[in-house]
Design a protein around this motif. Sequence first.
Motif, PDB file in Angstrom:
ATOM      1  N   MET A  92     -16.637   1.005  -0.353  1.00 15.90           N
ATOM      2  CA  MET A  92     -15.689   0.131  -1.044  1.00 15.90           C
ATOM      3  C   MET A  92     -15.193   0.468  -2.206  1.00 15.90           C
ATOM      4  SD  MET A  92     -14.502  -2.933  -0.507  1.00 15.90           S
ATOM      5  CE  MET A  92     -15.476  -3.644   0.770  1.00 15.90           C
ATOM      6  N   ILE A  93     -13.990   1.025  -2.547  1.00 13.69           N
ATOM      7  CA  ILE A  93     -13.469   1.689  -3.772  1.00 13.69           C
ATOM      8  C   ILE A  93     -12.365   0.772  -4.408  1.00 13.69           C
ATOM      9  CG2 ILE A  93     -12.085   3.136  -2.527  1.00 13.69           C
ATOM     10  CD1 ILE A  93     -12.877   5.229  -4.415  1.00 13.69           C
ATOM     11  N   PHE A  94     -12.316   0.521  -5.677  1.00 10.24           N
ATOM     12  CA  PHE A  94     -11.397  -0.086  -6.332  1.00 10.24           C
ATOM     13  C   PHE A  94     -10.668   1.198  -7.239  1.00 10.24           C
ATOM     14  CE2 PHE A  94      -9.203  -2.788  -9.190  1.00 10.24           C
ATOM     15  CZ  PHE A  94      -8.910  -2.118 -10.291  1.00 10.24           C
ATOM     16  N   VAL A  95      -9.327   0.992  -7.127  1.00  4.47           N
ATOM     17  CA  VAL A  95      -8.607   2.305  -7.795  1.00  4.47           C
ATOM     18  C   VAL A  95      -7.540   1.752  -8.901  1.00  4.47           C
ATOM     19  CG1 VAL A  95      -7.053   4.265  -7.447  1.00  4.47           C
ATOM     20  CG2 VAL A  95      -8.228   3.408  -5.222  1.00  4.47           C
ATOM     21  N   ARG A  96      -7.658   2.131  -9.978  1.00  9.40           N
ATOM     22  CA  ARG A  96      -6.736   1.810 -11.161  1.00  9.40           C
ATOM     23  C   ARG A  96      -5.571   1.927 -10.711  1.00  9.40           C
ATOM     24  NH1 ARG A  96      -6.899  -1.205 -16.022  1.00  9.40           N
ATOM     25  NH2 ARG A  96      -5.279  -0.382 -17.073  1.00  9.40           N
ATOM     26  N   GLY A  97      -4.526   0.959 -10.948  1.00 12.70           N
ATOM     27  CA  GLY A  97      -2.943   1.232 -10.581  1.00 12.70           C
ATOM     28  C   GLY A  97      -2.236   2.143 -11.394  1.00 12.70           C
ATOM     29  N   ASP A  98      -2.722   2.602 -12.513  1.00  9.47           N
ATOM     30  CA  ASP A  98      -1.689   3.567 -13.308  1.00  9.47           C
ATOM     31  C   ASP A  98      -2.125   5.021 -12.902  1.00  9.47           C
ATOM     32  OD1 ASP A  98      -3.988   3.281 -16.140  1.00  9.47           O
ATOM     33  OD2 ASP A  98      -4.293   4.046 -14.323  1.00  9.47           O
ATOM     34  N   LEU A  99      -2.707   5.204 -11.732  1.00  7.35           N
ATOM     35  CA  LEU A  99      -3.030   6.405 -11.191  1.00  7.35           C
ATOM     36  C   LEU A  99      -2.153   6.626  -9.873  1.00  7.35           C
ATOM     37  CD1 LEU A  99      -6.655   6.809 -11.708  1.00  7.35           C
ATOM     38  CD2 LEU A  99      -5.155   8.232 -12.654  1.00  7.35           C
ATOM     39  N   VAL A 100      -1.726   5.392  -9.371  1.00 10.21           N
ATOM     40  CA  VAL A 100      -1.279   5.418  -8.052  1.00 10.21           C
ATOM     41  C   VAL A 100       0.255   6.010  -8.106  1.00 10.21           C
ATOM     42  CG1 VAL A 100      -0.400   4.171  -6.220  1.00 10.21           C
ATOM     43  CG2 VAL A 100      -2.452   3.643  -7.110  1.00 10.21           C
ATOM     44  N   ILE A 101       0.577   6.908  -7.350  1.00  7.32           N
ATOM     45  CA  ILE A 101       1.829   7.616  -7.174  1.00  7.32           C
ATOM     46  C   ILE A 101       2.591   6.971  -5.906  1.00  7.32           C
ATOM     47  CG2 ILE A 101       3.250   9.772  -6.455  1.00  7.32           C
ATOM     48  CD1 ILE A 101       1.040  11.193  -7.754  1.00  7.32           C
ATOM     49  N   LEU A 102       1.802   6.877  -4.753  1.00  7.48           N
ATOM     50  CA  LEU A 102       2.611   6.180  -3.582  1.00  7.48           C
ATOM     51  C   LEU A 102       1.457   5.587  -2.786  1.00  7.48           C
ATOM     52  CD1 LEU A 102       2.350   8.080  -0.829  1.00  7.48           C
ATOM     53  CD2 LEU A 102       4.055   9.486  -2.335  1.00  7.48           C
ATOM     54  N   VAL A 103       1.728   4.725  -1.782  1.00  9.79           N
ATOM     55  CA  VAL A 103       1.187   4.088  -0.731  1.00  9.79           C
ATOM     56  C   VAL A 103       2.113   4.223   0.462  1.00  9.79           C
ATOM     57  CG1 VAL A 103      -0.018   1.978   0.193  1.00  9.79           C
ATOM     58  CG2 VAL A 103      -0.057   2.404  -2.347  1.00  9.79           C
ATOM     59  N   SER A 104       1.047   4.803   1.470  1.00 11.75           N
ATOM     60  CA  SER A 104       1.766   4.820   2.738  1.00 11.75           C
ATOM     61  C   SER A 104       1.220   3.989   3.891  1.00 11.75           C
ATOM     62  CB  SER A 104       1.824   6.332   3.076  1.00 11.75           C
ATOM     63  OG  SER A 104       2.594   6.473   4.297  1.00 11.75           O
ATOM     64  N   ILE A 105       1.995   3.282   4.700  1.00 16.84           N
ATOM     65  CA  ILE A 105       1.352   2.447   5.459  1.00 16.84           C
ATOM     66  C   ILE A 105       1.729   2.725   6.752  1.00 16.84           C
ATOM     67  CG2 ILE A 105       1.764   0.453   3.823  1.00 16.84           C
ATOM     68  CD1 ILE A 105       3.872  -0.737   5.487  1.00 16.84           C
ATOM     69  N   PRO A 106       0.977   2.346   7.888  1.00 16.34           N
ATOM     70  CA  PRO A 106       1.235   2.730   9.117  1.00 16.34           C
ATOM     71  C   PRO A 106       2.423   2.299   9.694  1.00 16.34           C
ATOM     72  CG  PRO A 106      -0.684   1.159   9.051  1.00 16.34           C
ATOM     73  CD  PRO A 106      -0.212   1.580   8.037  1.00 16.34           C
ATOM     74  N   ARG A 107       3.254   2.853  10.398  1.00 15.78           N
ATOM     75  CA  ARG A 107       4.561   2.590  10.976  1.00 15.78           C
ATOM     76  C   ARG A 107       4.537   1.201  11.988  1.00 15.78           C
ATOM     77  NH1 ARG A 107       8.322   6.376  11.708  1.00 15.78           N
ATOM     78  NH2 ARG A 107      10.303   5.420  12.562  1.00 15.78           N
ATOM     79  N   ARG A 108       3.551   0.912  12.428  1.00 18.76           N
ATOM     80  CA  ARG A 108       3.391  -0.389  13.228  1.00 18.76           C
ATOM     81  C   ARG A 108       3.464  -1.584  12.301  1.00 18.76           C
ATOM     82  NH1 ARG A 108      -1.408   1.591  13.503  1.00 18.76           N
ATOM     83  NH2 ARG A 108      -3.201   0.152  13.037  1.00 18.76           N
ATOM     84  N   ALA A 109       2.591  -1.215  11.258  1.00 20.87           N
ATOM     85  CA  ALA A 109       2.693  -2.509  10.161  1.00 20.87           C
ATOM     86  C   ALA A 109       4.000  -2.792   9.632  1.00 20.87           C
ATOM     87  CB  ALA A 109       1.570  -2.047   8.921  1.00 20.87           C
ATOM     88  N   ALA A 110       4.760  -2.027   9.241  1.00 21.06           N
ATOM     89  CA  ALA A 110       6.058  -2.134   8.755  1.00 21.06           C
ATOM     90  C   ALA A 110       7.018  -2.869   9.931  1.00 21.06           C
ATOM     91  CB  ALA A 110       6.792  -0.961   8.373  1.00 21.06           C
TER      92      ALA A 110
END
Lengths: 110, 96
Positions: A92-110
């Motif tokens: 389980m990992i929490f990531v601080r938002g100011d480090l995020v460049i992009l988030v890629s989601i699976p095709r079927r989710a979109a």
Amino acid sequence: MSEKHEIATSSIQKEPAYTEAIRQPLDTVRLALGERVYVKLRGERELRGKLHGFDQHMNILLSDAEETITHIKFDPVTNEEITSKTTKTSEMIFVRGDLVILVSIPRRAA
Amino acid sequence: MTLFSGMFEALIGKKITIEMKNDLSFSGTLNSVDKYMNMVISDLDKSGQYETTAAKLLNRVFVRGSDVRYAYLDRSAVDVEQLEELTRKEGLSAKS
């Protein structure tokens, strides 16, 4: 007797060009809740994990995540870039938002 | 109270590992957290890697929220279904 100064305010309402709700970029990420996503972070880091939560700052919570750090070394003798990768897993990992460049989601989710 | 502030507040008293942007890690018990995700972590794990010998003597640290990179949690520490629901609701309230 005080005079009431009434300031008439006319609210100019713009007619929306479309009738359906305008989707914001984060709404697309919201579709991927519960799915595995790819997150690119600053500092040549990448994460893959199951998305359980995020907010407008792009703070993210992932479970069963794998972090990949890419190290780039420049060899002045051979004039080439040497890349090496290290991986780390976490349940389980929490990531601080100011480090995020992009988030890629699976095709079927979109 | 924002989404993750609530999540961290529920983790007070639990074990947490914070990795900071300067690559320092602190492992211990989450003592307190605020809306900026500043945290106080106590009962620090002595086996952690600290930069200076002075830091090795630390027992309780205040971590600035903006300097955090990761927080490693136990799987059992988070109710993922509840968090997913709260995230969905966040989107709805932001639109209104």
